[in-house]
Design a protein around this motif. Structure first.
Motif, PDB file in Angstrom:
ATOM      1  N   GLU A   4      -1.199 -13.068 -34.812  1.00  0.00           N
ATOM      2  CA  GLU A   4      -1.185 -11.956 -33.848  1.00  0.00           C
ATOM      3  C   GLU A   4      -1.011 -10.606 -34.539  1.00  0.00           C
ATOM      4  O   GLU A   4      -1.601  -9.614 -34.132  1.00  0.00           O
ATOM      5  N   PHE A   5      -0.204 -10.570 -35.596  1.00  0.00           N
ATOM      6  CA  PHE A   5       0.115  -9.306 -36.253  1.00  0.00           C
ATOM      7  C   PHE A   5      -0.489  -9.147 -37.641  1.00  0.00           C
ATOM      8  O   PHE A   5      -0.213  -8.169 -38.326  1.00  0.00           O
ATOM      9  N   SER A  20       5.069   0.136 -32.603  1.00  0.00           N
ATOM     10  CA  SER A  20       6.411   0.213 -32.032  1.00  0.00           C
ATOM     11  C   SER A  20       7.178  -1.086 -32.286  1.00  0.00           C
ATOM     12  O   SER A  20       6.749  -2.165 -31.882  1.00  0.00           O
ATOM     13  N   ALA A  21       8.334  -0.990 -32.967  1.00  0.00           N
ATOM     14  CA  ALA A  21       9.112  -2.181 -33.316  1.00  0.00           C
ATOM     15  C   ALA A  21       9.552  -2.947 -32.077  1.00  0.00           C
ATOM     16  O   ALA A  21       9.482  -4.181 -32.050  1.00  0.00           O
ATOM     17  N   SER A  22       9.992  -2.259 -31.041  1.00  0.00           N
ATOM     18  CA  SER A  22      10.452  -2.975 -29.844  1.00  0.00           C
ATOM     19  C   SER A  22       9.290  -3.662 -29.138  1.00  0.00           C
ATOM     20  O   SER A  22       9.444  -4.774 -28.620  1.00  0.00           O
ATOM     21  N   SER A  23       8.124  -3.047 -29.141  1.00  0.00           N
ATOM     22  CA  SER A  23       6.951  -3.684 -28.537  1.00  0.00           C
ATOM     23  C   SER A  23       6.521  -4.895 -29.359  1.00  0.00           C
ATOM     24  O   SER A  23       6.178  -5.942 -28.810  1.00  0.00           O
ATOM     25  N   TRP A  24       6.547  -4.757 -30.676  1.00  0.00           N
ATOM     26  CA  TRP A  24       6.195  -5.879 -31.542  1.00  0.00           C
ATOM     27  C   TRP A  24       7.146  -7.044 -31.323  1.00  0.00           C
ATOM     28  O   TRP A  24       6.723  -8.190 -31.230  1.00  0.00           O
ATOM     29  N   ALA A  25       8.440  -6.761 -31.232  1.00  0.00           N
ATOM     30  CA  ALA A  25       9.427  -7.829 -31.030  1.00  0.00           C
ATOM     31  C   ALA A  25       9.188  -8.538 -29.708  1.00  0.00           C
ATOM     32  O   ALA A  25       9.267  -9.765 -29.627  1.00  0.00           O
ATOM     33  N   SER A  26       8.866  -7.780 -28.678  1.00  0.00           N
ATOM     34  CA  SER A  26       8.611  -8.373 -27.368  1.00  0.00           C
ATOM     35  C   SER A  26       7.368  -9.252 -27.381  1.00  0.00           C
ATOM     36  O   SER A  26       7.385 -10.384 -26.879  1.00  0.00           O
ATOM     37  N   VAL A  27       6.294  -8.745 -27.975  1.00  0.00           N
ATOM     38  CA  VAL A  27       5.056  -9.520 -28.046  1.00  0.00           C
ATOM     39  C   VAL A  27       5.249 -10.747 -28.940  1.00  0.00           C
ATOM     40  O   VAL A  27       4.817 -11.851 -28.592  1.00  0.00           O
ATOM     41  N   ALA A  28       5.927 -10.578 -30.069  1.00  0.00           N
ATOM     42  CA  ALA A  28       6.167 -11.709 -30.969  1.00  0.00           C
ATOM     43  C   ALA A  28       6.973 -12.800 -30.271  1.00  0.00           C
ATOM     44  O   ALA A  28       6.662 -13.987 -30.399  1.00  0.00           O
ATOM     45  N   SER A  59       0.203  -0.700 -44.062  1.00  0.00           N
ATOM     46  CA  SER A  59      -1.240  -0.473 -43.979  1.00  0.00           C
ATOM     47  C   SER A  59      -1.520   0.891 -43.361  1.00  0.00           C
ATOM     48  O   SER A  59      -0.731   1.399 -42.574  1.00  0.00           O
ATOM     49  N   ASN A  60      -2.665   1.466 -43.715  1.00  0.00           N
ATOM     50  CA  ASN A  60      -3.107   2.711 -43.089  1.00  0.00           C
ATOM     51  C   ASN A  60      -3.920   2.437 -41.828  1.00  0.00           C
ATOM     52  O   ASN A  60      -4.300   3.354 -41.126  1.00  0.00           O
ATOM     53  N   VAL A  61      -4.195   1.160 -41.587  1.00  0.00           N
ATOM     54  CA  VAL A  61      -4.956   0.773 -40.399  1.00  0.00           C
ATOM     55  C   VAL A  61      -4.031   0.875 -39.182  1.00  0.00           C
ATOM     56  O   VAL A  61      -2.874   0.455 -39.244  1.00  0.00           O
ATOM     57  N   PRO A  62      -4.506   1.437 -38.074  1.00  0.00           N
ATOM     58  CA  PRO A  62      -3.654   1.517 -36.881  1.00  0.00           C
ATOM     59  C   PRO A  62      -3.160   0.134 -36.462  1.00  0.00           C
ATOM     60  O   PRO A  62      -3.911  -0.839 -36.463  1.00  0.00           O
ATOM     61  N   ARG A  63      -1.885   0.044 -36.150  1.00  0.00           N
ATOM     62  CA  ARG A  63      -1.257  -1.216 -35.758  1.00  0.00           C
ATOM     63  C   ARG A  63      -1.311  -1.410 -34.253  1.00  0.00           C
ATOM     64  O   ARG A  63      -1.356  -0.444 -33.489  1.00  0.00           O
ATOM     65  N   VAL A  64      -1.254  -2.673 -33.852  1.00  0.00           N
ATOM     66  CA  VAL A  64      -1.222  -2.975 -32.422  1.00  0.00           C
ATOM     67  C   VAL A  64      -0.015  -2.314 -31.790  1.00  0.00           C
ATOM     68  O   VAL A  64       1.036  -2.155 -32.413  1.00  0.00           O
ATOM     69  N   LEU A  65      -0.168  -1.882 -30.562  1.00  0.00           N
ATOM     70  CA  LEU A  65       0.906  -1.259 -29.785  1.00  0.00           C
ATOM     71  C   LEU A  65       1.498  -0.040 -30.495  1.00  0.00           C
ATOM     72  O   LEU A  65       2.664   0.290 -30.317  1.00  0.00           O
ATOM     73  N   GLY A  66       0.695   0.613 -31.311  1.00  0.00           N
ATOM     74  CA  GLY A  66       1.154   1.801 -32.014  1.00  0.00           C
ATOM     75  C   GLY A  66       2.216   1.530 -33.064  1.00  0.00           C
ATOM     76  O   GLY A  66       2.838   2.452 -33.566  1.00  0.00           O
ATOM     77  N   LEU A 126       6.338 -11.331 -42.341  1.00  0.00           N
ATOM     78  CA  LEU A 126       6.259 -10.076 -43.081  1.00  0.00           C
ATOM     79  C   LEU A 126       4.857  -9.512 -42.939  1.00  0.00           C
ATOM     80  O   LEU A 126       3.873 -10.178 -43.259  1.00  0.00           O
ATOM     81  N   VAL A 127       4.798  -8.277 -42.458  1.00  0.00           N
ATOM     82  CA  VAL A 127       3.528  -7.583 -42.266  1.00  0.00           C
ATOM     83  C   VAL A 127       3.461  -6.477 -43.315  1.00  0.00           C
ATOM     84  O   VAL A 127       4.336  -5.601 -43.365  1.00  0.00           O
ATOM     85  N   ALA A 128       2.437  -6.533 -44.157  1.00  0.00           N
ATOM     86  CA  ALA A 128       2.299  -5.554 -45.237  1.00  0.00           C
ATOM     87  C   ALA A 128       2.016  -4.163 -44.671  1.00  0.00           C
ATOM     88  O   ALA A 128       1.359  -4.027 -43.629  1.00  0.00           O
TER      89      ALA A 128
END
Length: 93
Positions: free
Chosen positions: A25-26, A54-62, A45-52, A41-43
């Motif tokens: 997913e990430f 946002s750590a809290s959004s990533w934690a929720s989706v994860a 990157s200069n590529v735009p990340r999902v959900l901008g 562990l997500v390296a």
């Protein structure tokens, strides 16, 4: 029952599958699981990340991705062993 006290191959495989699902997913490069926890562990990157990114959004989706995968794997294991998922509880040992 499906789950007995102590180490259980069904739960271990479900957690490994959840870790792989979250990694996918990430776009994580490394992941591991121990007991009821997983780390990915997500390296950088200069590529735009999902959900901008946002750590809290990533934690929720994860958490959602991991929960869905664990539930799917446990439901499959229950069905394969003739245990009704509707009445299944991890607390029933």
């Amino acid at each position: 029952g499906l789950i007995q006290p102590g180490f259980n191959d069904i739960v271990a495989e479900a957690m490994s599958a959840a870790c792989r699902a979250v990694m996918g997913e990430f776009g994580a490069s490394v992941g591991y699981t121990h007991s009821d926890e997983l780390t990915v562990l997500v390296a950088p990157s200069n590529v735009p990340r999902v959900l901008g990114g946002s750590a809290s959004s990533w934690a929720s989706v994860a958490a959602s991705v991991a929960t869905a995968e664990v539930n799917r794997r446990l439901a499959e294991a229950a069905a394969a062993r003739g245990v009704a998922w509707e009445s299944f509880s991890l607390l029933e040992l």
